[in-house]
Design a protein around this motif. Sequence first.
Motif, PDB file in Angstrom:
ATOM      1  N   TYR A 151     -28.765   6.010 -25.269  1.00 38.95           N
ATOM      2  CA  TYR A 151     -28.127   6.928 -26.211  1.00 38.95           C
ATOM      3  C   TYR A 151     -26.612   6.750 -26.131  1.00 38.95           C
ATOM      4  O   TYR A 151     -26.081   6.227 -25.135  1.00 38.95           O
ATOM      5  CB  TYR A 151     -28.514   8.385 -25.926  1.00 38.95           C
ATOM      6  CG  TYR A 151     -28.127   8.894 -24.551  1.00 38.95           C
ATOM      7  CD1 TYR A 151     -26.848   9.384 -24.292  1.00 38.95           C
ATOM      8  CD2 TYR A 151     -29.057   8.902 -23.504  1.00 38.95           C
ATOM      9  CE1 TYR A 151     -26.497   9.853 -23.033  1.00 38.95           C
ATOM     10  CE2 TYR A 151     -28.718   9.365 -22.244  1.00 38.95           C
ATOM     11  CZ  TYR A 151     -27.427   9.850 -22.020  1.00 38.95           C
ATOM     12  OH  TYR A 151     -27.090  10.306 -20.772  1.00 38.95           O
ATOM     13  N   ALA A 152     -25.928   7.168 -27.173  1.00 44.88           N
ATOM     14  CA  ALA A 152     -24.470   7.023 -27.234  1.00 44.88           C
ATOM     15  C   ALA A 152     -23.824   7.816 -26.105  1.00 44.88           C
ATOM     16  O   ALA A 152     -24.120   9.001 -25.905  1.00 44.88           O
ATOM     17  CB  ALA A 152     -23.950   7.508 -28.585  1.00 44.88           C
ATOM     18  N   GLY A 153     -22.942   7.174 -25.357  1.00 44.29           N
ATOM     19  CA  GLY A 153     -22.259   7.817 -24.249  1.00 44.29           C
ATOM     20  C   GLY A 153     -22.969   7.702 -22.916  1.00 44.29           C
ATOM     21  O   GLY A 153     -22.435   8.119 -21.885  1.00 44.29           O
ATOM     22  N   GLN A 154     -24.163   7.119 -22.898  1.00 45.65           N
ATOM     23  CA  GLN A 154     -24.932   7.034 -21.653  1.00 45.65           C
ATOM     24  C   GLN A 154     -24.232   6.186 -20.604  1.00 45.65           C
ATOM     25  O   GLN A 154     -24.172   6.561 -19.421  1.00 45.65           O
ATOM     26  CB  GLN A 154     -26.316   6.467 -21.946  1.00 45.65           C
ATOM     27  CG  GLN A 154     -27.254   6.425 -20.747  1.00 45.65           C
ATOM     28  CD  GLN A 154     -28.616   5.886 -21.123  1.00 45.65           C
ATOM     29  OE1 GLN A 154     -28.724   4.853 -21.785  1.00 45.65           O
ATOM     30  NE2 GLN A 154     -29.674   6.577 -20.735  1.00 45.65           N
ATOM     31  N   VAL A 155     -23.716   5.046 -21.006  1.00 48.19           N
ATOM     32  CA  VAL A 155     -23.065   4.159 -20.025  1.00 48.19           C
ATOM     33  C   VAL A 155     -21.922   4.876 -19.337  1.00 48.19           C
ATOM     34  O   VAL A 155     -21.773   4.795 -18.104  1.00 48.19           O
ATOM     35  CB  VAL A 155     -22.578   2.864 -20.711  1.00 48.19           C
ATOM     36  CG1 VAL A 155     -21.693   2.053 -19.772  1.00 48.19           C
ATOM     37  CG2 VAL A 155     -23.773   2.025 -21.159  1.00 48.19           C
ATOM     38  N   GLU A 156     -21.118   5.595 -20.089  1.00 53.60           N
ATOM     39  CA  GLU A 156     -19.976   6.301 -19.493  1.00 53.60           C
ATOM     40  C   GLU A 156     -20.444   7.384 -18.525  1.00 53.60           C
ATOM     41  O   GLU A 156     -19.880   7.547 -17.429  1.00 53.60           O
ATOM     42  CB  GLU A 156     -19.111   6.916 -20.599  1.00 53.60           C
ATOM     43  CG  GLU A 156     -18.365   5.911 -21.460  1.00 53.60           C
ATOM     44  CD  GLU A 156     -19.250   5.186 -22.464  1.00 53.60           C
ATOM     45  OE1 GLU A 156     -18.823   4.135 -22.989  1.00 53.60           O
ATOM     46  OE2 GLU A 156     -20.387   5.666 -22.728  1.00 53.60           O
ATOM     47  N   GLU A 157     -21.490   8.133 -18.896  1.00 56.94           N
ATOM     48  CA  GLU A 157     -21.991   9.189 -18.022  1.00 56.94           C
ATOM     49  C   GLU A 157     -22.562   8.619 -16.725  1.00 56.94           C
ATOM     50  O   GLU A 157     -22.313   9.145 -15.633  1.00 56.94           O
ATOM     51  CB  GLU A 157     -23.065  10.009 -18.741  1.00 56.94           C
ATOM     52  CG  GLU A 157     -22.530  10.876 -19.862  1.00 56.94           C
ATOM     53  CD  GLU A 157     -23.603  11.764 -20.474  1.00 56.94           C
ATOM     54  OE1 GLU A 157     -24.558  12.146 -19.757  1.00 56.94           O
ATOM     55  OE2 GLU A 157     -23.493  12.076 -21.672  1.00 56.94           O
ATOM     56  N   VAL A 158     -23.332   7.556 -16.847  1.00 52.64           N
ATOM     57  CA  VAL A 158     -23.966   6.984 -15.664  1.00 52.64           C
ATOM     58  C   VAL A 158     -22.939   6.253 -14.794  1.00 52.64           C
ATOM     59  O   VAL A 158     -22.983   6.341 -13.561  1.00 52.64           O
ATOM     60  CB  VAL A 158     -25.119   6.051 -16.071  1.00 52.64           C
ATOM     61  CG1 VAL A 158     -25.708   5.350 -14.853  1.00 52.64           C
ATOM     62  CG2 VAL A 158     -26.202   6.844 -16.799  1.00 52.64           C
ATOM     63  N   ARG A 159     -22.011   5.559 -15.413  1.00 46.39           N
ATOM     64  CA  ARG A 159     -20.986   4.861 -14.627  1.00 46.39           C
ATOM     65  C   ARG A 159     -20.200   5.840 -13.765  1.00 46.39           C
ATOM     66  O   ARG A 159     -19.822   5.520 -12.624  1.00 46.39           O
ATOM     67  CB  ARG A 159     -20.044   4.092 -15.545  1.00 46.39           C
ATOM     68  CG  ARG A 159     -19.010   3.247 -14.782  1.00 46.39           C
ATOM     69  CD  ARG A 159     -18.013   2.613 -15.720  1.00 46.39           C
ATOM     70  NE  ARG A 159     -18.613   1.586 -16.556  1.00 46.39           N
ATOM     71  CZ  ARG A 159     -18.452   1.508 -17.873  1.00 46.39           C
ATOM     72  NH1 ARG A 159     -17.721   2.411 -18.518  1.00 46.39           N
ATOM     73  NH2 ARG A 159     -19.025   0.536 -18.552  1.00 46.39           N
ATOM     74  N   ALA A 160     -19.960   7.035 -14.273  1.00 45.45           N
ATOM     75  CA  ALA A 160     -19.187   8.027 -13.520  1.00 45.45           C
ATOM     76  C   ALA A 160     -19.904   8.475 -12.247  1.00 45.45           C
ATOM     77  O   ALA A 160     -19.263   8.995 -11.329  1.00 45.45           O
ATOM     78  CB  ALA A 160     -18.897   9.239 -14.414  1.00 45.45           C
ATOM     79  N   LEU A 161     -21.217   8.282 -12.171  1.00 44.92           N
ATOM     80  CA  LEU A 161     -21.964   8.650 -10.971  1.00 44.92           C
ATOM     81  C   LEU A 161     -21.715   7.684  -9.817  1.00 44.92           C
ATOM     82  O   LEU A 161     -22.029   8.006  -8.667  1.00 44.92           O
ATOM     83  CB  LEU A 161     -23.459   8.701 -11.271  1.00 44.92           C
ATOM     84  CG  LEU A 161     -23.910   9.690 -12.348  1.00 44.92           C
ATOM     85  CD1 LEU A 161     -25.400   9.522 -12.620  1.00 44.92           C
ATOM     86  CD2 LEU A 161     -23.599  11.116 -11.946  1.00 44.92           C
ATOM     87  N   ALA A 162     -21.221   6.485 -10.110  1.00 46.33           N
ATOM     88  CA  ALA A 162     -20.930   5.468  -9.090  1.00 46.33           C
ATOM     89  C   ALA A 162     -22.148   5.196  -8.210  1.00 46.33           C
ATOM     90  O   ALA A 162     -22.056   5.129  -6.978  1.00 46.33           O
ATOM     91  CB  ALA A 162     -19.734   5.890  -8.229  1.00 46.33           C
ATOM     92  N   ALA A 163     -23.300   5.006  -8.835  1.00 48.23           N
ATOM     93  CA  ALA A 163     -24.546   4.829  -8.089  1.00 48.23           C
ATOM     94  C   ALA A 163     -24.626   3.456  -7.437  1.00 48.23           C
ATOM     95  O   ALA A 163     -24.165   2.453  -7.994  1.00 48.23           O
ATOM     96  CB  ALA A 163     -25.741   5.035  -9.016  1.00 48.23           C
ATOM     97  N   ASP A 164     -25.237   3.418  -6.276  1.00 46.62           N
ATOM     98  CA  ASP A 164     -25.552   2.158  -5.601  1.00 46.62           C
ATOM     99  C   ASP A 164     -26.903   1.618  -6.048  1.00 46.62           C
ATOM    100  O   ASP A 164     -27.104   0.404  -6.122  1.00 46.62           O
ATOM    101  CB  ASP A 164     -25.586   2.365  -4.080  1.00 46.62           C
ATOM    102  CG  ASP A 164     -24.282   2.890  -3.519  1.00 46.62           C
ATOM    103  OD1 ASP A 164     -23.270   2.186  -3.654  1.00 46.62           O
ATOM    104  OD2 ASP A 164     -24.288   3.992  -2.956  1.00 46.62           O
ATOM    105  N   LEU A 165     -27.837   2.519  -6.326  1.00 48.37           N
ATOM    106  CA  LEU A 165     -29.204   2.162  -6.700  1.00 48.37           C
ATOM    107  C   LEU A 165     -29.618   3.008  -7.891  1.00 48.37           C
ATOM    108  O   LEU A 165     -29.385   4.226  -7.897  1.00 48.37           O
ATOM    109  CB  LEU A 165     -30.161   2.413  -5.530  1.00 48.37           C
ATOM    110  CG  LEU A 165     -31.660   2.298  -5.814  1.00 48.37           C
ATOM    111  CD1 LEU A 165     -32.044   0.853  -6.123  1.00 48.37           C
ATOM    112  CD2 LEU A 165     -32.480   2.820  -4.629  1.00 48.37           C
ATOM    113  N   ALA A 166     -30.232   2.385  -8.883  1.00 49.35           N
ATOM    114  CA  ALA A 166     -30.763   3.104 -10.045  1.00 49.35           C
ATOM    115  C   ALA A 166     -32.277   3.019 -10.047  1.00 49.35           C
ATOM    116  O   ALA A 166     -32.856   1.937  -9.866  1.00 49.35           O
ATOM    117  CB  ALA A 166     -30.204   2.522 -11.338  1.00 49.35           C
TER     118      ALA A 166
END
Length: 291
Positions: free
Chosen positions: A189-204
């Motif tokens: 969805y639009a904006g998903q990459v920005e939201e998830v990138r902000a989590l700074a996850a090591d593993l998805a």
Amino acid sequence: MTLEVLPFAGPLAGQLASRPETGLSLYWLGQAGFLLDSGRHRLLIDPYLSDSLAQKYRDRGPSHERMMPVPIDIDEMPPLDFILCTHHHTDHLDAATLGPLARRFAQLRLVVPRASLELAQDRTGLDPERFIGMDAGETLILDDAIEVQAVRAAHEDLQRDGQGHHLFLGYGLGVNGIRVFHSGDTIPYAGQVEEVRALAADLALLPVNGRSPALAAAGIAGNFTLDEAVELASSCGISAVLAHHYGLFAFNTLAPETIDARVAAMTGPTRLLRAGKGIEYRLAGPSEMTV
């Protein structure tokens, strides 16, 4: 972060008796379900450890008979501290799993979307104080040790209830210096990459069963395709992806061989793994997280 894949023999209950001294151990429970053990806390995400859907759809709709057995009986589960549910669908918020676990462990608390609080209470029969509601954009600290950040999920739409609360969530978890993202059931969805990138996850932890017009016509919402899951992780700089949400229901799955072929073909900094039975995923971070 380092990630070790450690196959083990014997029942999961026996493996869970050994707890990590540092880092985080993670086990797949089937579908979107996982058990995470930090050594200090055990938590579940979206556990489905029953046959309630097979019973519900016995005489209607596609068969919901399990393709893989329950990996651990509820009465064999070691003590738990928290359960996180990403949304209200039964394979993610299952009364036949959550109710018995909560009754076994008096300290257990359940984190659910605020939009599903009343439904979760009605479905499980548990007292309201056992639940913690969350909405996208909120951060929660559990027992001064586990950070939970809620983000939006689109299954297959970004839906809200009448009060504006999101029906579908993903969770970013921070524990022992390691950050894990469980997307819940979602498509891009639009904006998903920005939201998830902000989590700074090591593993998805990402679903890969995909979607189709035929399933949509039957009222069955879909998820990421395998390529979409890999693309999200790569775009967000996440170093490892564990592909899940396959192998439970024959009408809505992805062949393990398809995932394995994609794993073998992977290049670049993002590592792709297929969630599997009888495996401990051991993550080690630089230090324990301070919150």
